[in-house]
Design an enzyme around this catalytic site. Structure first.
Site, PDB file in Angstrom:
ATOM      1  N   TYR A   1     111.688  44.269 -11.934  1.00  0.00           N
ATOM      2  CA  TYR A   1     110.538  45.161 -11.730  1.00  0.00           C
ATOM      3  C   TYR A   1     109.907  44.835 -10.382  1.00  0.00           C
ATOM      4  O   TYR A   1     109.693  43.661 -10.066  1.00  0.00           O
ATOM      5  CB  TYR A   1     109.482  44.934 -12.829  1.00  0.00           C
ATOM      6  CG  TYR A   1     108.164  45.612 -12.524  1.00  0.00           C
ATOM      7  CD1 TYR A   1     107.896  46.885 -13.003  1.00  0.00           C
ATOM      8  CD2 TYR A   1     107.206  44.994 -11.717  1.00  0.00           C
ATOM      9  CE1 TYR A   1     106.707  47.529 -12.700  1.00  0.00           C
ATOM     10  CE2 TYR A   1     106.014  45.636 -11.392  1.00  0.00           C
ATOM     11  CZ  TYR A   1     105.774  46.894 -11.894  1.00  0.00           C
ATOM     12  OH  TYR A   1     104.604  47.536 -11.576  1.00  0.00           O
TER      13      TYR A   1
ATOM     14  N   GLU B   1     106.136  52.124  -8.164  1.00  0.00           N
ATOM     15  CA  GLU B   1     106.888  51.199  -9.006  1.00  0.00           C
ATOM     16  C   GLU B   1     108.372  51.500  -8.971  1.00  0.00           C
ATOM     17  O   GLU B   1     108.758  52.668  -9.008  1.00  0.00           O
ATOM     18  CB  GLU B   1     106.453  51.352 -10.473  1.00  0.00           C
ATOM     19  CG  GLU B   1     105.237  50.582 -10.859  1.00  0.00           C
ATOM     20  CD  GLU B   1     104.973  50.687 -12.375  1.00  0.00           C
ATOM     21  OE1 GLU B   1     104.083  49.999 -12.853  1.00  0.00           O
ATOM     22  OE2 GLU B   1     105.663  51.462 -13.066  1.00  0.00           O
TER      23      GLU B   1
END
Ligand code: GDP
Ligand code: MN
Length: 377
Positions: free
Chosen positions: A101, A189
């Protein structure tokens, strides 16, 4: 403003972040027509403004083109967290060795952009933050310096031990930061950022939000706006000088002033009700504005009672009352309305409302309780 994954991927590509190719399709026919005929592994992905599509069945792998067509048929029209899937991205799939991530957000505490990274990719980051916050690496970025190469490498080194992989990841971070700043983003993101078995690091999902107040100087980003029906209503309200945010409850609120609007929502919650919206009609008593606000409120089919809460300061309650009466005469509805007026000339205002034949209350808590009672029919 939110954009879809396919749009985030286009921005990533523009900034040199590696992403697999893909095409967006609005129907099964478009998949037939636009996806190349070769049978390679592809992934069919719902394009909706929410995360967790994978878990909801909105991300499916397909080994052949025929299978991609079939999976697109299953996903199109699907309901994901209340949103109907109107388009799918059919992208080349990649083999995954590991998922990571990485994300950037505006952090109000440090008044800077915060870079977050985690080796726990693929799962929702909120979940990681809740269960094992120590697995999220954070770094504040000095806005005057930007994200420096060495900082990007320092973060990337905590995810990748191999120098070649680490360098690819660091380069992606630097590019993502540039994209974030240059587009007035408020969230960017990549989840997951993946390492493939042949040791390439690439983005296979992308989420980006943008600061609404900066859209005036981001025409290219604004062009990407694909508002949902609810968002369209909010935008329309905004153009009429009303601040409107739709919520999931059933009690419509019409209030003057943002602070009072929030207090009204709190009050409804306190007595066990659910507000259907936040709505600030501002300081004017213009009947036209009230009519517009009412129309917006009542277009939400969940609304079955309306609470009007006005505090007269410079705006006088009798003016507001006249505006309300004019507006209510114009609006044809059998949804019950509770009106609370307080402040300057409240007495005169309440008199006007009473003459018109509507029940009035003088405190906010009374109004909230009455609205809840009426909403329960
Ligand atoms: P989200 O659930 O909305 O975040 O959608 P993602 O695009 O992140 O996909 C969810 C999950 O599907 C990923 O974490 C992967 O495990 C899997 N997935 C997505 N794309 C691919 C792909 O190209 N290949 C493989 N093997 N898995 C994929
Ligand atoms: Mn994802």
């Amino acid at each position: 403003m939110k954009i879809h994954e396919y749009q985030a991927r286009n921005l990533f590509r523009k900034y040199g972040i590696p992403v697999p190719d893909g095409v967006v399709c609005h129907s099964v026919e478009e998949v037939e027509k636009n996806v190349p005929g070769d049978d390679k592994l592809r992934v069919v992905k719902a394009q909706v403004h929410v995360g967790g599509r994978g878990k909801a069945g909105g991300v499916k792998l397909a080994k052949t083109k025929a299978e991609a067509v079939e999976k697109a048929g299953q996903i199109l029209g699907m309901d994901i967290k209340g949103l109907t899937v109107e388009k799918v991205l059919v992208a080349d799939a990649v083999d995954i060795e590991k998922e990571f991530y990485v994300g950037l957000i505006n952090d109000r505490n440090t008044k800077s952009v915060t870079l977050m990274a985690s080796a726990e990719g693929g799962v929702e980051i909120e979940e990681v933050a809740r269960v094992s916050p120590e697995k999220i690496i954070k770094m504040s970025i000095d806005p005057t310096m930007g994200l420096m190469d060495w900082q990007a490498r320092k973060i990337a080194l905590q995810l990748f031990s191999d120098p070649k992989e680490m360098r690819q990841a660091a380069a992606i971070l630097v590019k993502l930061y540039r994209l974030y700043v240059e587009t007035d983003s408020s969230l960017a993101e990549i989840n997951p950022l993946v390492l493939t078995p042949d040791k390439r690091v690439m983005a296979i999902d992308g989420k980006m939000n943008f600061d609404d107040n900066a859209l005036f100087r981001q025409p290219e980003i604004l062009k990407m706006r694909e508002a949902t029906e609810d968002e369209k209503k909010e935008i329309e309200a905004n153009e009429k000088g009303l601040s409107y945010i739709k919520l999931d409850g059933n009690i419509g609120c019409m209030v003057n002033g943002a602070g009072l609007a929030m207090a009204t929502m709190d009050m409804i919650k306190l007595y066990g009700g659910e507000p259907a919206n936040f709505l600030d009609i501002g300081g004017s008593s213009s009947p036209q504005k009230v009519v517009e606000a009412m129309n917006i409120l009542l277009s939400d089919t969940n609304v079955n009672a309306v609470m009007i809460n006005i505090f007269g300061g410079i705006t006088r309650c009798d003016d507001v009352a006249r505006g309300l009466v004019t507006a209510l005469k114009e609006i044809d509805t059998d949804i019950p309305v509770v009106i609370r007026l307080s402040g300057t000339n409240a007495k005169e205002g309440l008199e006007i409302i009473r003459e018109f034949g509507l029940p009035t209350v003088s405190t906010m808590s009374e109004a909230a309780q009455k609205a809840i009672e009426l909403s329960r029919g």
